[in-house]
Every structure is written in structure tokens, then in C-alpha cells.
Write a protein that holds these residues in place. Structure first.
Motif, mmCIF file in Angstrom:
data_model
loop_
_atom_site.group_PDB
_atom_site.id
_atom_site.type_symbol
_atom_site.label_atom_id
_atom_site.label_comp_id
_atom_site.label_asym_id
_atom_site.label_seq_id
_atom_site.Cartn_x
_atom_site.Cartn_y
_atom_site.Cartn_z
ATOM 1 N N CYS A 282 0.830 -1.197 0.000
ATOM 2 C CA CYS A 282 0.000 0.000 0.000
ATOM 3 C C CYS A 282 0.866 1.249 0.000
ATOM 4 N N ALA A 283 0.232 2.394 -0.240
ATOM 5 C CA ALA A 283 0.919 3.680 -0.298
ATOM 6 C C ALA A 283 0.300 4.622 0.718
ATOM 7 N N VAL A 284 1.168 5.228 1.522
ATOM 8 C CA VAL A 284 0.767 6.263 2.471
ATOM 9 C C VAL A 284 1.374 7.545 1.916
ATOM 10 N N GLY A 285 0.684 8.180 0.970
ATOM 11 C CA GLY A 285 1.280 9.313 0.270
ATOM 12 C C GLY A 285 2.481 8.809 -0.519
ATOM 13 N N PRO A 286 3.665 9.391 -0.283
ATOM 14 C CA PRO A 286 4.862 8.941 -1.007
ATOM 15 C C PRO A 286 5.529 7.712 -0.387
ATOM 16 N N LEU A 287 5.051 7.272 0.761
ATOM 17 C CA LEU A 287 5.657 6.157 1.497
ATOM 18 C C LEU A 287 5.105 4.824 1.020
ATOM 19 N N SER A 288 6.002 3.879 0.689
ATOM 20 C CA SER A 288 5.595 2.518 0.336
ATOM 21 C C SER A 288 5.560 1.682 1.605
ATOM 22 N N CYS A 289 4.490 0.893 1.755
ATOM 23 C CA CYS A 289 4.329 0.090 2.960
ATOM 24 C C CYS A 289 3.899 -1.326 2.572
ATOM 25 N N PHE A 290 4.402 -2.314 3.316
ATOM 26 C CA PHE A 290 4.065 -3.716 3.089
ATOM 27 C C PHE A 290 3.457 -4.292 4.363
ATOM 28 N N ILE A 291 2.378 -5.041 4.201
ATOM 29 C CA ILE A 291 1.742 -5.736 5.322
ATOM 30 C C ILE A 291 1.808 -7.233 5.017
ATOM 31 N N SER A 292 2.586 -7.956 5.797
ATOM 32 C CA SER A 292 2.743 -9.392 5.611
ATOM 33 C C SER A 292 1.437 -10.113 5.930
ATOM 34 N N ARG A 293 1.234 -11.268 5.333
ATOM 35 C CA ARG A 293 0.022 -12.043 5.621
ATOM 36 C C ARG A 293 -0.012 -12.468 7.090
ATOM 37 N N HIS A 294 1.158 -12.507 7.745
ATOM 38 C CA HIS A 294 1.223 -12.845 9.165
ATOM 39 C C HIS A 294 0.793 -11.676 10.046
ATOM 40 N N SER A 295 0.709 -10.483 9.464
ATOM 41 C CA SER A 295 0.257 -9.296 10.194
ATOM 42 C C SER A 295 -1.169 -8.905 9.806
ATOM 43 N N ILE A 296 -1.843 -9.803 9.117
ATOM 44 C CA ILE A 296 -3.251 -9.635 8.758
ATOM 45 C C ILE A 296 -4.033 -10.596 9.649
ATOM 46 N N PRO A 297 -5.169 -10.190 10.205
ATOM 47 C CA PRO A 297 -5.917 -11.078 11.110
ATOM 48 C C PRO A 297 -6.157 -12.466 10.500
ATOM 49 N N ALA A 298 -6.103 -13.478 11.363
ATOM 50 C CA ALA A 298 -6.213 -14.872 10.915
ATOM 51 C C ALA A 298 -7.558 -15.189 10.264
ATOM 52 N N ASP A 299 -8.613 -14.440 10.612
ATOM 53 C CA ASP A 299 -9.929 -14.711 10.020
ATOM 54 C C ASP A 299 -10.063 -14.156 8.607
ATOM 55 N N MET A 300 -9.056 -13.467 8.117
ATOM 56 C CA MET A 300 -9.069 -12.960 6.741
ATOM 57 C C MET A 300 -8.226 -13.887 5.876
#
Length: 173
Positions: free
Chosen positions: A99-117
Motif C-alpha cells: 500500500c501507499a501512504v502518500g509517497p511512502l511505500s508500505c508492506f503488510i505481511s500475511r502474518h500481520s493480517i488477522p487470521a480470520d481474513m
């Protein structure tokens, strides 16, 4: 997040720009060189607010160009660990969410996404993470709220790693 900081920059001008509009040219060049740039130390420069001082130029020996030291104030964007921000999803795959927070690139690992998703690749809009019980779907171009759990600072860029594993994080409706 956003800070109003005093900064310094050196403007290099070729002799062809010397003349009655010299100060205006130095100001224009400051805006074009600095706004939108990133330094690891201060973050992303969003906008120059004021120019405090344009120093006397120093001639570079052999080239004839002149270096002007400029002191200015600018609004900068500097993310920190533990900060909660809103972002736009740019890519979804089985590894996680980019994802992008303005000019900042950000990554969310599947391990940091709730288990029910769960990751699903066969939807009409493409790949997504969805919660079947609550009907929540996170896909490309969605707005999400995340918590920054780490940053990596390079010389000219900043990257972040985020998490959705906290209260009130996830899809912004």
C-alpha cells in the motif's frame, strides 16, 4: 507524521542565469529540487513554506558555476514506528498487501493480517483478503488503516512495514 522544520540546501547555478532575476531563479530552483524529494534524515519534503535566507554565492573553481546556501522552512512527512496511518492498497497477493501512504511505500505481511481474513484469488476484482463471516473485503484501491511496525531508511527513500492486528485497523468504510 508531519513536521514544520528548518532546513538547508545548496543551489548550483550556471553563469547563464546571472542577471537581475537571479534571486527569483534561485527560489524557483529550490522549489523544484526540494519539494517531493526525500532524505533519510528528515523524511519526505511536502512543501517549502518560507525561504529564510539566501547566502552569498561561492564560485566553483574551474566551472564558473556558483553555489548558493539557502535556509528555508518546509513541511516534511516522517513516519515513525507505532504510528497509525491511512493508506491506499496498491497490490494484493498471497504474500500480503502492498500500500501507499502518500509517497511512502508500505508492506503488510500475511502474518500481520488477522487470521480470520483469507487470501482469495478468484474474485471479479482480482486478488483480495476477505473475512467471510463479516463480509469485509480488502482489494486494490481500497482505503485501509494500518499501524507502522517498522521503517527502513535509505539515503533517498523510506520504506515501512505495517500491521492490521490491532483494534480499529483494517478497511476504512
Amino acid at each position: 507524521m508531519f513536521y514544520h522544520m528548518s532546513l538547508e540546501h545548496r543551489i548550483l547555478l550556471h553563469p547563464q542565469y546571472f542577471g537581475p532575476r537571479l534571486i527569483d531563479i534561485v527560489k524557483k530552483k529550490l522549489f523544484t529540487e526540494v519539494e517531493g524529494s526525500c532524505t533519510g534524515e528528515h523524511g519526505f519534503v511536502v512543501a517549502v513554506t518560507t525561504i529564510d535566507h539566501i547566502g552569498n554565492g561561492v564560485i566553483d573553481q574551474g566551472q564558473g558555476s556558483v553555489n548558493f546556501p539557502v535556509k528555508y522552512k518546509a513541511i516534511v512527512f516522517r513516519p515513525f514506528k507505532g504510528e497509525v496511518v491511512d493508506a491506499i492498497v496498491t497490490e494484493v497477493n498471497k504474500v500480503g498487501i502492498f500500500c501507499a501512504v502518500g509517497p511512502l511505500s508500505c508492506f503488510i505481511s500475511r502474518h500481520s493480517i488477522p487470521a480470520d481474513m483469507e487470501h482469495t484469488a478468484d474474485t471479479e476484482a482480482g486478488e483480495c483478503y476477505q473475512n467471510i463471516d463479516e463480509g469485509i473485503v480488502i482489494q486494490k484501491d481500497d482505503e485501509i488503516r494500518l499501524k507502522i511496525i517498522g521503517t527502513r531508511v535509505d539515503a533517498n527513500d523510506i520504506f515501512a512495514v505495517g500491521s492490521l492486528m490491532d483494534d480499529f485497523l483494517g478497511l476504512v468504510s
